[in-house]
Scaffold this active site. Structure first.
Site, PDB file in Angstrom:
ATOM      1  N   ASP A  10       8.698  -3.615 -32.949  1.00 18.79           N
ATOM      2  CA  ASP A  10       9.795  -4.429 -33.139  1.00 18.79           C
ATOM      3  C   ASP A  10      10.969  -4.015 -32.780  1.00 18.79           C
ATOM      4  OD1 ASP A  10      10.986  -6.985 -34.109  1.00 18.79           O
ATOM      5  OD2 ASP A  10      11.748  -5.679 -35.740  1.00 18.79           O
ATOM      6  N   SER A  11      12.159  -4.804 -32.547  1.00 17.24           N
ATOM      7  CA  SER A  11      13.406  -4.268 -32.174  1.00 17.24           C
ATOM      8  C   SER A  11      13.976  -3.210 -33.308  1.00 17.24           C
ATOM      9  CB  SER A  11      14.320  -5.413 -31.846  1.00 17.24           C
ATOM     10  OG  SER A  11      14.533  -5.899 -33.115  1.00 17.24           O
ATOM     11  N   GLY A  43      18.143 -10.159 -29.732  1.00 19.65           N
ATOM     12  CA  GLY A  43      18.431 -11.790 -29.899  1.00 19.65           C
ATOM     13  C   GLY A  43      19.354 -12.220 -29.007  1.00 19.65           C
ATOM     14  N   CYS A  73       7.729  -8.942 -33.105  1.00 20.13           N
ATOM     15  CA  CYS A  73       9.112  -9.432 -32.945  1.00 20.13           C
ATOM     16  C   CYS A  73       8.846 -10.590 -32.255  1.00 20.13           C
ATOM     17  CB  CYS A  73       9.775  -8.167 -32.086  1.00 20.13           C
ATOM     18  SG  CYS A  73      11.193  -8.876 -31.413  1.00 20.13           S
ATOM     19  N   ASN A  74       9.323 -11.641 -32.441  1.00 20.70           N
ATOM     20  CA  ASN A  74       9.179 -12.987 -31.946  1.00 20.70           C
ATOM     21  C   ASN A  74      10.152 -13.154 -30.557  1.00 20.70           C
ATOM     22  OD1 ASN A  74       9.289 -13.664 -34.932  1.00 20.70           O
ATOM     23  ND2 ASN A  74       8.307 -15.456 -33.958  1.00 20.70           N
ATOM     24  N   THR A  75      11.018 -12.416 -30.439  1.00 18.59           N
ATOM     25  CA  THR A  75      11.805 -12.338 -29.510  1.00 18.59           C
ATOM     26  C   THR A  75      11.270 -11.623 -28.410  1.00 18.59           C
ATOM     27  OG1 THR A  75      13.939 -12.215 -30.778  1.00 18.59           O
ATOM     28  CG2 THR A  75      14.462 -11.866 -28.374  1.00 18.59           C
ATOM     29  N   CYS A 184      11.627 -15.202 -36.798  1.00 17.31           N
ATOM     30  CA  CYS A 184      11.999 -13.830 -36.288  1.00 17.31           C
ATOM     31  C   CYS A 184      11.791 -13.087 -37.590  1.00 17.31           C
ATOM     32  CB  CYS A 184      13.635 -13.862 -36.363  1.00 17.31           C
ATOM     33  SG  CYS A 184      14.383 -12.394 -36.491  1.00 17.31           S
ATOM     34  N   THR A 185      10.974 -12.045 -37.414  1.00 15.83           N
ATOM     35  CA  THR A 185      10.356 -10.993 -38.207  1.00 15.83           C
ATOM     36  C   THR A 185      11.382 -10.534 -39.242  1.00 15.83           C
ATOM     37  OG1 THR A 185      10.250  -9.396 -36.666  1.00 15.83           O
ATOM     38  CG2 THR A 185       8.227 -10.889 -36.947  1.00 15.83           C
ATOM     39  N   HIS A 186      12.750 -10.420 -38.821  1.00 16.17           N
ATOM     40  CA  HIS A 186      13.620  -9.957 -39.811  1.00 16.17           C
ATOM     41  C   HIS A 186      13.877 -10.987 -41.003  1.00 16.17           C
ATOM     42  CE1 HIS A 186      14.561  -6.872 -36.589  1.00 16.17           C
ATOM     43  NE2 HIS A 186      15.522  -6.381 -37.315  1.00 16.17           N
TER      44      HIS A 186
HETATM   45  N1  DGL Z   1      12.734  -9.185 -35.295  1.00 15.78           N
HETATM   46  C1  DGL Z   1      12.960  -9.837 -33.972  1.00 15.78           C
HETATM   47  C2  DGL Z   1      12.348 -11.203 -33.890  1.00 15.78           C
HETATM   48  O1  DGL Z   1      11.455 -11.549 -34.414  1.00 15.78           O
HETATM   49  C3  DGL Z   1      14.231  -9.723 -33.185  1.00 15.78           C
HETATM   50  C4  DGL Z   1      15.404  -9.401 -34.047  1.00 15.78           C
HETATM   51  C5  DGL Z   1      16.592  -8.937 -32.799  1.00 15.78           C
HETATM   52  O2  DGL Z   1      16.431  -7.715 -32.412  1.00 15.78           O
HETATM   53  O3  DGL Z   1      17.439  -9.641 -32.514  1.00 15.78           O
HETATM   54  O4  DGL Z   1      12.593 -11.904 -33.150  1.00 15.78           O
END
Ligand code: DGL
Length: 260
Positions: A10-11, A43, A73-75, A184-186
């Site tokens: 992930d990021s 993002g 990480c979705n992004t 978003c996984t955060h």
């Molecule tokens: N955790 C990430 C996601 O799922 C990205 C968050 C980010 O770095 O902006 O999209």
């Protein structure tokens, strides 16, 4: 059977929400978690930039000897999953997508909201998933402004976090949605606050962590690469940021395990 670890990337800290579900469903699997940290947040970045970060992360995980990679990480998934799959053709790679499909299938009000990063919401992948499953359903797209930074700083329990969540989520109450998809996984780390804001309005909050863990389980069996039940499980944490960041990833992961 295969004792090599699964790689999760992930990021930053967000992928720990996926890592947690993997630990729960696959207790015999070792996992190496790579939280970039140096380039987070992703993002607001371009597709090219995110793809190059994802390539670097993937190279690192492959060097570490993983048997499968979960892009937690979705992004990064929207930006880079195709590039990763075409370069590492033989490696099973699982991406993260917002749970738009289950939300659309179960909405009674015909209106859902998807909270994600700006990059994810503008991506072709998101647009095509929405077009496929959201016929007749209105999909409201909202960026969780500030959410990633709050989670990165470990401030999810602060008054500031509640204020940021309230600012983004409260306007949805008058829009008639009955599902909020965390894309978003955060964001699952802010789930309690989100649920507090929507309490009493008949709104479900949905994320993809569990579904991804089930997919990983299925792939381990399909490729015959699951670990044995007596595997000596190891959880490791690496980062492109400094040792302090890495150590924090490990500390938070331990807290997650303790609080299960
Ligand atoms: N955790 C990430 C996601 O799922 C990205 C968050 C980010 O770095 O902006 O999209």
């Amino acid at each position: 059977m295969d004792s090599r670890p699964i790689g999760v990337y992930d990021s930053g800290f967000g992928g720990l929400s996926v890592w947690r579900e993997l630990c729960r469903l696959l207790p015999h699997e070792s996992i190496i978690y790579l939280g970039d940290g140096k380039n987070c947040p992703y993002g607001g970045r371009s597709r090219e930039q995110i793809t190059s970060f994802a390539m670097e992360a993937m190279e690192r995980l492959v060097e570490e000897g993983v048997k499968m990679v979960v892009v937690g990480c979705n992004t990064a998934t929207t930006a880079a999953i195709q590039a990763l799959r075409s370069r590492w053709e033989d490696m099973p790679i699982v991406g993260l997508e917002p749970a738009v499909k289950p939300a659309c299938l179960t909405t009674k009000r015909g209106r859902i909201a998807v909270l994600a990063t700006a990059h994810s919401l503008q991506s072709d992948m998101f647009l095509s998933t929405t077009a496929r499953y959201a016929e007749g359903v209105e999909v409201i797209k909202i960026v969780g402004e500030g959410f990633v930074d709050i989670v990165e700083r470990g401030e999810e329990h602060s008054a500031k976090a509640y204020e940021a969540v309230r600012r983004v989520v409260e306007p949805l109450l008058s829009r008639g949605v009955d599902k909020i998809v965390l894309g978003c996984t955060h964001y699952p780390f802010l789930r309690e606050l989100i649920e507090r804001v929507v309490a009493g309005h008949g709104i479900d909050v949905i994320d993809s962590g569990e579904a991804v863990a089930r997919r990983v389980k299925w792939l381990l069996s399909r490729y015959n690469i699951a670990a044995d039940e007596d595997n000596r499980v190891e959880y490791r944490f690496i980062s492109f940021a400094d040792e302090g960041y890495r150590a924090n990833l490990e500390r938070r992961a331990k807290e997650i395990l303790l609080n299960r």
